[in-house]
Scaffold this motif. Structure first.
Motif, PDB file in Angstrom:
ATOM      1  N   PRO A 436      34.122  -8.037 -14.672  1.00 14.62           N
ATOM      2  CA  PRO A 436      32.939  -7.946 -15.529  1.00 14.62           C
ATOM      3  C   PRO A 436      31.679  -8.392 -14.787  1.00 14.62           C
ATOM      4  O   PRO A 436      31.729  -9.323 -13.987  1.00 14.62           O
ATOM      5  N   GLY A 437      30.574  -7.732 -15.050  1.00 19.51           N
ATOM      6  CA  GLY A 437      29.318  -8.107 -14.403  1.00 19.51           C
ATOM      7  C   GLY A 437      28.627  -9.224 -15.146  1.00 19.51           C
ATOM      8  O   GLY A 437      28.961  -9.534 -16.296  1.00 19.51           O
ATOM      9  N   PRO A 438      27.657  -9.864 -14.527  1.00 24.01           N
ATOM     10  CA  PRO A 438      26.898 -10.919 -15.202  1.00 24.01           C
ATOM     11  C   PRO A 438      25.953 -10.329 -16.237  1.00 24.01           C
ATOM     12  O   PRO A 438      25.712  -9.118 -16.268  1.00 24.01           O
ATOM     13  N   ARG A 439      25.434 -11.178 -17.088  1.00 24.68           N
ATOM     14  CA  ARG A 439      24.438 -10.722 -18.055  1.00 24.68           C
ATOM     15  C   ARG A 439      23.242 -10.127 -17.324  1.00 24.68           C
ATOM     16  O   ARG A 439      22.870 -10.567 -16.238  1.00 24.68           O
ATOM     17  N   MET A 440      22.636  -9.129 -17.965  1.00 25.50           N
ATOM     18  CA  MET A 440      21.491  -8.440 -17.377  1.00 25.50           C
ATOM     19  C   MET A 440      20.254  -8.773 -18.211  1.00 25.50           C
ATOM     20  O   MET A 440      20.035  -8.221 -19.293  1.00 25.50           O
ATOM     21  N   PHE A 441      19.458  -9.701 -17.717  1.00 27.67           N
ATOM     22  CA  PHE A 441      18.277 -10.165 -18.446  1.00 27.67           C
ATOM     23  C   PHE A 441      17.350  -8.999 -18.791  1.00 27.67           C
ATOM     24  O   PHE A 441      16.789  -8.924 -19.898  1.00 27.67           O
ATOM     25  N   VAL A 442      17.182  -8.070 -17.863  1.00 31.41           N
ATOM     26  CA  VAL A 442      16.277  -6.946 -18.090  1.00 31.41           C
ATOM     27  C   VAL A 442      16.793  -6.055 -19.216  1.00 31.41           C
ATOM     28  O   VAL A 442      16.042  -5.657 -20.119  1.00 31.41           O
TER      29      VAL A 442
END
Length: 522
Positions: A436-442
């Motif tokens: 899983p990837g990290p959260r994407m703030f954008v």
């Protein structure tokens, strides 16, 4: 005095607490001032009433809807500081009125003696609210709500993030907003709402399936959605999700488009200000009396009117329960539903009326309970097919989808399409690098601005010509933010997208737990 003979059935008050996101978006005449006025005049007094009744060992008093966007503002440090300043300023303005020596306007309510008496009372009220705010609310609204929920004083209704008009919303974003909204409530008060107040009581066939999938067991509609037969909750379609209808015969006794208690001559006039202090020192006086001729507010006269309206409402509820129970051949359920802001903000005497009604109903033999009580005790009838509906003008979708707001409907569709397409590509790209990837703030900020764009408040304010320019400005501002961030991200300008998202987040940083990775797949 002994209590009256019990009447059959159950009565429920449902209150809907909602304002759009106002922090950092203007102050006067529309903006943060609206939040602080409602907080001071409605939310603080309502909590005071509920805590007072709880101290009398009363429970299951009100079903209280609090939208995620209001909960966010009541917990926001910037809003808490702003509210504290507003209360202090109110106290200063009241002190100024209490010591005035000259008339500040042509109205009899602005004459020095009348204004001094009014100012002294306002000063005492401001002192009380400042003390309550500094002790009870210093850590935000969530601890206050949780105490009422834990004490079984209220049932909490939730709702989707940012209060969108759900029938017109892309199904993926609709599902995301609802699930995130329920999770937001659970995070704040450690209780996941079992029911919701669907924004604007809006419904489209099939939405009950979405509700069930999100764990929602019941929701509110307006009376005409159930063809006026609101005596029982009704399962919708083939689901177990129950729709409860607002009883208009009872609700309109208090507040209706043309009449209701708040317009009584003795009550404080909402629209008339003393221009030197900004205080509302006049009473309604008469429906056709101009502001400059309004009489001074008299709290004793107002209190007498409250007592009369309490008695009238209790008699109305008793009669309605008796008649509806006889009509359906079993104990009936009667629901009176209102915007929370009616009590105190629009109708100054509303909190006092509510407190007295909640005492008087049991004394008159009326059992008071919540929507969950109604479910538990079997106040549910046969399944029903609901039509497309809302609680707006015409009880259809015209306020949010009519010709006056056709441009906003197009704007919403365009912005949602842009946001979902951009976020989908960003998430797919991240997943290709390994899950899983990290959260994407954008991506989070793109969805946050999109949800603010599609808030139901903006078309409502345009259709009702209530601060319509502000509403259009807000819708287009959030649409611009969405497009600007999405364009930078889609064109590979990742660092610029990050900077833009951070900039917009400083104004629109609500719903910090919103996570674009939970967006349903296409």
């Amino acid at each position: 005095m002994s209590a009256a003979k019990p009447v059959p059935g159950l009565f429920t008050f449902v209150l809907h607490t909602h304002l759009p996101w106002l922090a950092h978006h203007g102050r006067w005449p529309v903006g943060e001032e609206w939040l602080y006025q409602s907080w001071s005049a409605s939310y603080l007094p309502l909590v005071r009433v509920l805590r007072t009744l709880a101290d009398e060992d009363r429970q299951h008093l009100v079903t209280l809807g609090v939208t995620p966007v209001v909960a966010a503002q009541l917990d926001d440090p910037y809003c808490l500081q702003g509210m504290h300043h507003w209360l202090a300023n109110w106290r200063l303005r009241a002190g100024e009125a209490a010591t005035t020596r000259t008339a500040s306007g042509p109205s009899p309510a602005s004459e020095p003696e009348a204004l001094r008496r009014f100012g002294s009372r306002e000063q005492a009220e401001a002192d009380r609210e400042l003390a309550e705010f500094e002790t009870l609310w210093r850590h935000g609204g969530s601890p206050v709500l949780r105490d009422l929920i834990d004490g079984r004083v209220i049932e909490l209704l939730g709702g989707p993030l940012a209060h969108p008009f759900q029938p017109l919303l892309n199904p993926r974003l609709r599902e995301f907003a609802l699930r995130e909204g329920l999770a937001d409530a659970e995070q704040r008060v450690a209780h996941r709402p079992a029911g919701i107040w669907a924004p604007e009581c809006a419904y489209a066939p099939g939405m009950e399936i979405d509700f069930a999938a999100a764990g929602v067991g019941h929701f509110m509609v307006d009376g005409p959605s159930l063809h006026g037969d609101t005596a029982l909750g009704r399962p919708v379609g083939d689901s177990d999700v129950v729709a409860f209808g607002r009883d208009l015969a009872v609700s309109y006794r208090v507040w209706s488009p043309k009449s209701g208690y708040p317009g009584h001559a003795a009550y404080r006039d909402f629209h008339t200000y003393d221009h030197a202090t900004g205080l509302k020192s006049a009473r309604v006086t008469g429906r056709n009396v101009p502001s400059e001729a309004k009489a001074p507010y008299d709290p004793e006269r107002a209190a007498a009117a409250v007592d009369g309206h309490v008695a009238d409402f209790v008699a109305t509820v008793r009669e309605r329960l008796i008649n509806e129970s006889a009509r359906i051949g079993r104990p009936a359920h009667v629901i009176a539903a209102f915007d929370t802001e009616l009590f105190g903000h629009w109708w100054h005497e509303g909190p006092l009326w509510l407190e007295k009604v909640l005492r008087a109903l049991p004394e008159a033999g009326v059992r008071v309970g919540t929507l969950t009580d109604a479910l538990t005790e079997g106040y549910v009838g046969a399944p029903v097919q609901l039509p497309p509906s809302s609680w707006g003008s015409g009880k259809d979708w015209q306020v949010w989808a009519g010709d006056q707001v056709a441009d906003l409907v197009r704007l919403n569709t365009e912005v949602v399409d842009t946001a979902l397409s951009t976020v989908d590509k960003a998430l797919a790209h991240a997943a290709a690098r390994g899950a899983p990837g990290p959260r994407m703030f954008v991506a989070d900020q793109i969805l946050r601005e999109t949800l603010l764009t599609v808030s139901s408040d903006w078309p409502f304010m345009v259709s009702k010509d209530s601060a319509a320019d502000y509403a259009r400005y807000r819708a287009h501002l959030h649409a611009h933010a969405t497009r600007e961030i999405a364009d930078a991200l889609a064109s590979g300008r990742t660092e610029q997208a990050q900077r833009l998202a951070q900039g917009w987040n400083r104004a629109d940083g609500l719903f910090g737990a919103l996570d674009a990775r939970r967006l349903p797949s296409a």
